[in-house]
Design a protein around this motif. Structure first.
Motif, short mmCIF file in Angstrom:
data_model
loop_
_atom_site.label_atom_id
_atom_site.label_comp_id
_atom_site.label_asym_id
_atom_site.label_seq_id
_atom_site.Cartn_x
_atom_site.Cartn_y
_atom_site.Cartn_z
N TYR A 1 2.57 4.61 -0.24
CA TYR A 1 2.46 5.78 -1.11
C TYR A 1 3.83 6.27 -1.59
O TYR A 1 3.95 6.95 -2.59
N HIS B 1 0.82 -1.22 0.00
CA HIS B 1 0.00 0.00 0.00
C HIS B 1 0.85 1.27 0.00
O HIS B 1 0.32 2.37 0.04
N ARG C 1 2.15 -5.79 4.66
CA ARG C 1 3.56 -5.51 4.95
C ARG C 1 4.50 -6.70 4.75
O ARG C 1 5.71 -6.53 4.68
N TYR D 1 8.12 7.91 12.02
CA TYR D 1 7.18 6.83 11.66
C TYR D 1 8.03 5.64 11.27
O TYR D 1 8.93 5.75 10.43
N THR D 2 7.73 4.50 11.87
CA THR D 2 8.56 3.33 11.62
C THR D 2 7.70 2.09 11.44
O THR D 2 6.60 2.00 12.00
N THR E 1 -4.83 5.96 0.84
CA THR E 1 -4.94 6.84 -0.32
C THR E 1 -4.23 6.18 -1.49
O THR E 1 -3.05 5.83 -1.37
N THR F 1 -3.20 2.36 9.05
CA THR F 1 -3.78 2.74 7.76
C THR F 1 -5.08 1.96 7.60
O THR F 1 -5.11 0.73 7.68
N SER G 1 3.72 1.60 12.77
CA SER G 1 2.64 1.42 11.79
C SER G 1 2.11 0.00 11.81
O SER G 1 2.89 -0.97 11.78
N GLY H 1 10.49 5.59 3.06
CA GLY H 1 11.49 4.72 3.61
C GLY H 1 11.36 4.49 5.12
O GLY H 1 10.40 4.86 5.74
N GLU H 2 12.38 3.86 5.63
CA GLU H 2 12.39 3.52 7.04
C GLU H 2 13.40 4.42 7.77
O GLU H 2 14.62 4.26 7.58
C1 LIG Z 1 5.53 5.59 4.05
S1 LIG Z 1 5.55 5.11 5.73
C2 LIG Z 1 7.23 5.52 6.16
C3 LIG Z 1 7.59 5.16 7.57
C4 LIG Z 1 7.79 3.69 7.89
N1 LIG Z 1 8.53 2.98 6.92
C5 LIG Z 1 6.45 3.03 8.18
O1 LIG Z 1 6.06 2.11 7.46
O2 LIG Z 1 5.81 3.46 9.13
C6 LIG Z 1 4.63 6.33 6.63
C7 LIG Z 1 3.19 5.96 7.01
O3 LIG Z 1 2.34 6.08 5.87
C8 LIG Z 1 1.45 4.98 5.83
N2 LIG Z 1 1.05 4.76 4.44
C9 LIG Z 1 1.80 4.16 3.49
N3 LIG Z 1 1.15 4.15 2.32
C10 LIG Z 1 -0.06 4.74 2.54
C11 LIG Z 1 -1.17 5.05 1.69
N4 LIG Z 1 -1.17 4.72 0.42
N5 LIG Z 1 -2.23 5.67 2.25
C12 LIG Z 1 -2.22 6.02 3.57
N6 LIG Z 1 -1.19 5.77 4.41
C13 LIG Z 1 -0.12 5.15 3.90
C14 LIG Z 1 2.28 3.86 6.43
O4 LIG Z 1 1.44 2.79 6.83
C15 LIG Z 1 2.99 4.57 7.54
O5 LIG Z 1 2.17 4.62 8.69
#
Ligand SMILES: C[S@@+](CC[C@H](N)C(=O)[O-])C[C@H]1O[C@@H](n2cnc3c(N)ncnc32)[C@H](O)[C@@H]1O
Ligand code: SF4
Length: 359
Positions: free
Chosen positions: A75, A73, A169, A132-133, A228, A196, A157, A109-110
């Motif tokens: 983004y 998922h 994931r 955010y991890t 999203t 999410t 997350s 990223g992470e």
């Molecule tokens: C891109 S991640 C980066 C930080 C870290 N790698 C993680 O997974 O938490 C940031 C947050 O955006 C959420 N996220 C990722 N793709 C998304 C999407 N398409 N719509 C809404 N939230 C999203 C993730 O679940 C996470 O909570």
């Protein structure tokens, strides 16, 4: 809400207990610097016609360059592979402090894979960083470092319990992330959980069982963010329905009434977003220095890159001003996260000087 509500009193106790070691630093950064000092600076700049955000989101790396998972998922998948230079990160931190912001959200990223993460925390002790991890990399060493750098909090997350989290994931991620939550809990380090919300996990993540699970792990803040469909492989069918979106209205009240957890709901991507904070209260810096009004709207002003421009030049750009002008009207569903991915809107974005940031 605050008047005699048992769960609110329990939440205050939980905050006090879990912020134990970092209490002084949090009060100093949040209340003295960010709210008192920051608001004076921001008011002055607003008088001079600038819009100063109250937080900055910074992606330290792209999933291709710095992530141990490949979430379906995500983004952020689709941005050109890159990791932020330390010089740029330092410049952003210096500027946001000068603007009285003192709060940086770290994304990717992470973020825990960013090699110089601990260095930036040490260099900017007066800024509160929230990373955010995916939670899989939290171990004793990370906990030890967090005890030293009390200006970092984590948001883990999840997409629900094991089946749902692992569906988005990868196998085993739920177990690893909850192990991380337990380590944080044992170390009395406060943390948030970001969920999410999709059409598929909706029933589970809004259930009492899931809220109880968050409570059992002593989660201090719980954010629910709507899926999203942007990124490398968007899935519009995963977006929640209008009916589910309406159902989310009651979730905040349910949590506040029954659980010692502070909730928030991000309705990004849904048709019920009415006005938004993009380019006004916050903006997003990509790891290569380009700036987006919103994480979920993959456009940036063509002429701006924080490697050479300032934060104020970014927020004063024609693209950011146009986003603010449109969202100010407050028409439901007319927000960058909703319209940015629509091919028919491309010309409109280009007219205000924006170019796409993802493939
Ligand atoms: C891109 S991640 C980066 C930080 C870290 N790698 C993680 O997974 O938490 C940031 C947050 O955006 C959420 N996220 C990722 N793709 C998304 C999407 N398409 N719509 C809404 N939230 C999203 C993730 O679940 C996470 O909570
Ligand atoms: S959501 Fe986070 S953990 Fe998953 S691929 Fe994207 S950046 Fe990596």
């Amino acid at each position: 809400v605050w008047n005699g509500n048992r769960s609110v009193i329990d939440w205050q106790r939980r905050v006090y207990q879990s912020y134990g070691p970092s209490w002084r630093r949090t009060v100093e950064n949040l209340f003295v610097r960010r709210i008192l000092l920051g608001s004076i600076i921001r008011r002055k700049l607003a008088k001079a016609g600038h819009t100063v955000p109250s937080l900055v989101m910074v992606s330290l790396n792209t999933p291709d360059a710095g992530c141990n998972l490949i979430c379906s998922h995500c983004y952020a998948a689709g941005h050109e592979s890159n990791s932020m230079s330390y010089e740029l990160l330092r410049k952003i931190c210096q500027e946001q402090e000068a603007l009285g912001i003192y709060q940086v959200i770290l994304l990717g990223g992470e973020p825990l894979l960013y090699k110089r993460l601990w260095e930036i925390l040490a260099e900017f002790p007066h800024t509160t960083f929230i990373a955010y991890t995916n939670g899989t990399l939290i171990d004793d060493q990370v906990i030890e470092r967090m005890r030293t750098h009390l200006n970092l909090s984590l948001s883990i997350s999840l997409e629900g319990f094991k089946a749902n989290t692992d569906f988005y994931r990868g196998e085993g991620v739920f177990e690893q992330a909850t192990r991380g939550m337990r380590l944080l809990q044992q170390a009395r380090l406060p943390f948030m959980v970001t969920t999410t919300v999709t059409r598929k996990n909706f029933t589970e993540v809004t259930s009492d069982e899931y809220l109880q699970f968050l409570d059992d792990h002593r989660t201090v803040f719980a954010t629910f963010s709507c899926y999203t469909p942007v990124g490398r492989d968007p899935h519009p069918e995963w977006q929640i329905s209008d009916q589910q979106s309406e159902h989310l209205d009651g979730l905040v009240d349910r949590i506040v009434d029954h659980y010692p957890i502070m909730p928030s709901i991000g309705r990004n991507g849904t048709g019920r977003v009415n006005g938004c904070f993009a380019a006004r209260q916050y903006f997003h810096v990509l790891s290569d220095g380009r700036v987006e009004a919103c994480l979920f709207a993959h456009w940036a002003p063509a002429e701006i890159n924080l490697n050479r421009n300032t934060i104020l030049e970014a927020t004063d750009s024609l693209y950011f001003r146009s986003v603010r002008a449109v969202t100010e009207i407050g028409v439901a569903g007319v927000t960058p996260c909703r319209v940015a991915a629509s091919p028919s809107m491309a010309k409109t974005f280009q007219k205000v000087g924006a170019v796409p940031t993802s493939r």
